[in-house]
Design a protein around this motif. Structure first.
Motif, PDB file in Angstrom:
ATOM      1  N   GLU A  61      59.839  39.981  50.116  1.00  0.00           N
ATOM      2  CA  GLU A  61      59.701  41.433  50.254  1.00  0.00           C
ATOM      3  C   GLU A  61      58.714  41.976  49.219  1.00  0.00           C
ATOM      4  N   GLU A  62      58.743  41.424  48.009  1.00  0.00           N
ATOM      5  CA  GLU A  62      57.807  41.868  46.975  1.00  0.00           C
ATOM      6  C   GLU A  62      56.370  41.473  47.336  1.00  0.00           C
ATOM      7  N   MET A  63      56.196  40.291  47.926  1.00  0.00           N
ATOM      8  CA  MET A  63      54.862  39.875  48.380  1.00  0.00           C
ATOM      9  C   MET A  63      54.370  40.810  49.483  1.00  0.00           C
ATOM     10  N   LEU A  64      55.246  41.189  50.394  1.00  0.00           N
ATOM     11  CA  LEU A  64      54.893  42.110  51.471  1.00  0.00           C
ATOM     12  C   LEU A  64      54.488  43.460  50.885  1.00  0.00           C
ATOM     13  N   ARG A  65      55.287  43.979  49.959  1.00  0.00           N
ATOM     14  CA  ARG A  65      55.006  45.274  49.330  1.00  0.00           C
ATOM     15  C   ARG A  65      53.644  45.215  48.616  1.00  0.00           C
ATOM     16  N   SER A  66      53.407  44.134  47.879  1.00  0.00           N
ATOM     17  CA  SER A  66      52.146  43.969  47.156  1.00  0.00           C
ATOM     18  C   SER A  66      50.966  43.921  48.127  1.00  0.00           C
ATOM     19  N   TYR A  67      51.123  43.180  49.206  1.00  0.00           N
ATOM     20  CA  TYR A  67      50.072  43.078  50.225  1.00  0.00           C
ATOM     21  C   TYR A  67      49.762  44.456  50.810  1.00  0.00           C
ATOM     22  N   LEU A  68      50.790  45.191  51.175  1.00  0.00           N
ATOM     23  CA  LEU A  68      50.584  46.507  51.791  1.00  0.00           C
ATOM     24  C   LEU A  68      49.953  47.486  50.802  1.00  0.00           C
ATOM     25  N   GLU A  69      50.395  47.451  49.554  1.00  0.00           N
ATOM     26  CA  GLU A  69      49.821  48.346  48.548  1.00  0.00           C
ATOM     27  C   GLU A  69      48.348  48.037  48.308  1.00  0.00           C
ATOM     28  N   ARG A  70      47.990  46.789  48.470  1.00  0.00           N
ATOM     29  CA  ARG A  70      46.602  46.376  48.283  1.00  0.00           C
ATOM     30  C   ARG A  70      45.748  46.718  49.520  1.00  0.00           C
ATOM     31  N   ARG A  71      46.281  46.537  50.722  1.00  0.00           N
ATOM     32  CA  ARG A  71      45.510  46.669  51.946  1.00  0.00           C
ATOM     33  C   ARG A  71      45.492  48.078  52.555  1.00  0.00           C
ATOM     34  N   LEU A  72      46.600  48.799  52.455  1.00  0.00           N
ATOM     35  CA  LEU A  72      46.694  50.096  53.130  1.00  0.00           C
ATOM     36  C   LEU A  72      45.639  51.108  52.707  1.00  0.00           C
ATOM     37  N   PRO A  73      45.346  51.275  51.413  1.00  0.00           N
ATOM     38  CA  PRO A  73      44.358  52.298  51.043  1.00  0.00           C
ATOM     39  C   PRO A  73      43.006  52.122  51.737  1.00  0.00           C
ATOM     40  N   ALA A  74      42.557  50.902  51.916  1.00  0.00           N
ATOM     41  CA  ALA A  74      41.270  50.678  52.586  1.00  0.00           C
ATOM     42  C   ALA A  74      41.397  50.797  54.100  1.00  0.00           C
TER      43      ALA A  74
END
Length: 125
Positions: A61-74
């Motif tokens: 879940e933390e990996m998913l959260r990190s991925y989304l926080e990194r990818r969503l803004p762009a």
């Protein structure tokens, strides 16, 4: 120039061709609508899974959260979309909780506030 001959048989064939084109257009429209509905449902299901997992604790879940926080803004282009995902859910967050970002929630007035206010005005007079 060749003059076009209009015969009952030719007129009938043209009418039938127009009917078949209309039927084909209707079938295509229904298929397109069904495909869009399936795509929307797929997005809702995937989004539900992601939201569910973001509220759980664990390495995945933390990996998913990190991925989304990194990818969503762009990925997101509209400010209103960015505002919706500004803060991803965390473990322990309520699924339906409405949380305002940076602004305190406005308290709703009591149901009979207008009655109490009118009574207060009469008592003060």
């Amino acid at each position: 120039m060749v003059e076009e001959i209009e015969t009952p048989l030719l007129r009938e064939a043209r009418e039938r061709a127009a009917q078949l084109r209309a039927q084909a257009d209707a079938i295509l429209a229904r298929a397109t609508q069904a495909a869009r509905a399936e795509d929307t449902r797929r997005k809702i299901l995937l989004g539900s899974l992601v939201m569910h997992d973001l509220r759980r604790e664990g390495d995945d879940e933390e990996m998913l959260r990190s991925y989304l926080e990194r990818r969503l803004p762009a990925f997101l282009t509209r400010d209103s979309d960015r505002a919706l995902v500004e803060r991803l859910p965390r473990p322990g967050d309520e699924p339906g909780a409405a949380k305002k970002r940076g602004r305190p929630r406005k308290e709703a007035p009591p149901e009979n506030a207008h009655v109490a206010a009118a009574a207060g005005e009469r008592g003060a007079a």
